[in-house]
Design a protein around this motif. Structure first.
Motif, PDB file in Angstrom:
ATOM      1  N   ALA A  23       0.825  -1.094   0.075  1.00 44.69           N
ATOM      2  CA  ALA A  23      -0.184  -0.092   0.049  1.00 44.69           C
ATOM      3  C   ALA A  23       0.798   1.316  -0.024  1.00 44.69           C
ATOM      4  O   ALA A  23       0.428   2.139  -0.621  1.00 44.69           O
ATOM      5  CB  ALA A  23      -0.753   0.019   1.358  1.00 44.69           C
ATOM      6  N   SER A  24       2.037   1.202   0.443  1.00 45.54           N
ATOM      7  CA  SER A  24       2.702   2.529   0.777  1.00 45.54           C
ATOM      8  C   SER A  24       3.196   2.815  -0.672  1.00 45.54           C
ATOM      9  O   SER A  24       3.366   4.118  -0.876  1.00 45.54           O
ATOM     10  CB  SER A  24       3.994   2.361   1.628  1.00 45.54           C
ATOM     11  OG  SER A  24       4.744   1.564   1.261  1.00 45.54           O
ATOM     12  N   ARG A  25       3.535   2.272  -1.443  1.00 45.31           N
ATOM     13  CA  ARG A  25       4.236   2.252  -2.918  1.00 45.31           C
ATOM     14  C   ARG A  25       3.368   3.277  -3.673  1.00 45.31           C
ATOM     15  O   ARG A  25       3.760   4.412  -3.980  1.00 45.31           O
ATOM     16  CB  ARG A  25       4.469   1.156  -3.415  1.00 45.31           C
ATOM     17  CG  ARG A  25       5.620   0.387  -3.047  1.00 45.31           C
ATOM     18  CD  ARG A  25       6.022  -0.701  -3.834  1.00 45.31           C
ATOM     19  NE  ARG A  25       6.631  -1.712  -2.907  1.00 45.31           N
ATOM     20  CZ  ARG A  25       5.972  -3.022  -2.892  1.00 45.31           C
ATOM     21  NH1 ARG A  25       5.035  -3.657  -3.736  1.00 45.31           N
ATOM     22  NH2 ARG A  25       6.831  -3.890  -2.027  1.00 45.31           N
ATOM     23  N   PRO A  26       2.175   3.138  -3.882  1.00 46.79           N
ATOM     24  CA  PRO A  26       1.111   4.065  -4.603  1.00 46.79           C
ATOM     25  C   PRO A  26       1.033   5.342  -4.026  1.00 46.79           C
ATOM     26  O   PRO A  26       0.920   6.447  -4.636  1.00 46.79           O
ATOM     27  CB  PRO A  26      -0.158   3.074  -5.147  1.00 46.79           C
ATOM     28  CG  PRO A  26      -0.207   2.211  -3.954  1.00 46.79           C
ATOM     29  CD  PRO A  26       1.293   1.868  -3.622  1.00 46.79           C
ATOM     30  N   LEU A  27       0.997   5.355  -2.736  1.00 45.40           N
ATOM     31  CA  LEU A  27       0.782   6.661  -2.163  1.00 45.40           C
ATOM     32  C   LEU A  27       1.933   7.491  -2.152  1.00 45.40           C
ATOM     33  O   LEU A  27       2.022   8.744  -2.537  1.00 45.40           O
ATOM     34  CB  LEU A  27       0.418   6.466  -0.539  1.00 45.40           C
ATOM     35  CG  LEU A  27      -1.234   6.096  -0.439  1.00 45.40           C
ATOM     36  CD1 LEU A  27      -1.563   4.676  -0.864  1.00 45.40           C
ATOM     37  CD2 LEU A  27      -1.198   6.433   1.242  1.00 45.40           C
ATOM     38  N   LEU A  28       2.988   7.001  -1.923  1.00 40.63           N
ATOM     39  CA  LEU A  28       4.259   7.670  -2.243  1.00 40.63           C
ATOM     40  C   LEU A  28       4.640   8.226  -3.646  1.00 40.63           C
ATOM     41  O   LEU A  28       4.800   9.526  -3.732  1.00 40.63           O
ATOM     42  CB  LEU A  28       5.616   6.873  -1.859  1.00 40.63           C
ATOM     43  CG  LEU A  28       5.950   6.613  -0.218  1.00 40.63           C
ATOM     44  CD1 LEU A  28       6.844   5.299  -0.042  1.00 40.63           C
ATOM     45  CD2 LEU A  28       6.204   7.977   0.258  1.00 40.63           C
ATOM     46  N   HIS A  29       4.106   7.214  -4.405  1.00 44.21           N
ATOM     47  CA  HIS A  29       4.273   7.739  -6.035  1.00 44.21           C
ATOM     48  C   HIS A  29       3.265   8.892  -6.268  1.00 44.21           C
ATOM     49  O   HIS A  29       3.676   9.832  -6.918  1.00 44.21           O
ATOM     50  CB  HIS A  29       3.788   6.275  -6.811  1.00 44.21           C
ATOM     51  CG  HIS A  29       3.931   6.560  -8.263  1.00 44.21           C
ATOM     52  ND1 HIS A  29       5.324   7.065  -8.946  1.00 44.21           N
ATOM     53  CD2 HIS A  29       3.009   6.967  -9.332  1.00 44.21           C
ATOM     54  CE1 HIS A  29       4.905   7.185 -10.306  1.00 44.21           C
ATOM     55  NE2 HIS A  29       3.519   7.127 -10.429  1.00 44.21           N
TER      56      HIS A  29
END
Length: 120
Positions: A23-29
């Motif tokens: 989940a953290s990847r798309p939010l950071l992106h």
């Protein structure tokens, strides 16, 4: 919870042990796309804790919501398990330790929400 008059995005995830890190990847992106390039490790850790808390409720799915305004980002994880009551007292101090300037959790018709605001 209503998020109005600001950029926002959301993602559904399976309620599984791998979902917090995923989940953290798309939010950071998305934050990087919005021009918040300095966001990194602490926001990822904070998001993973939010999602891990929602996954622990035992529902079939979780959703993660993101909004920004000014120099702050709001991240919300929703468990989609309405009968779950708010009982985890250890989560909020940990979110604060990870840099949340404001955080909380509540139960609504659509499940338990746990959220945090982070200065960018």
């Amino acid at each position: 919870m209503l998020i109005r008059n600001r950029r926002a995005a959301n993602w559904p995830f399976e309620s599984a042990s791998w979902s917090p890190s995923k989940a953290s990847r798309p939010l950071l992106h998305r934050l990087h796309e919005w021009g918040h390039r300095e966001v990194g490790h602490s926001f990822a850790e904070l998001t993973e804790l939010l999602v891990r808390t929602a996954v622990a409720d035992g529902g079939r799915r979780v959703s993660v919501h993101l909004a920004d305004q000014g120099r702050q980002a709001l991240s919300v994880a929703l468990s989609h398990r309405p009968e779950r009551t708010v009982t985890d007292d250890a989560v909020l101090p940990e979110l604060t330790r990870l840099g949340a300037v404001s955080c909380g959790m509540d139960t609504a018709e659509d499940g338990r929400r746990v959220w945090a605001v982070l200065d960018l």
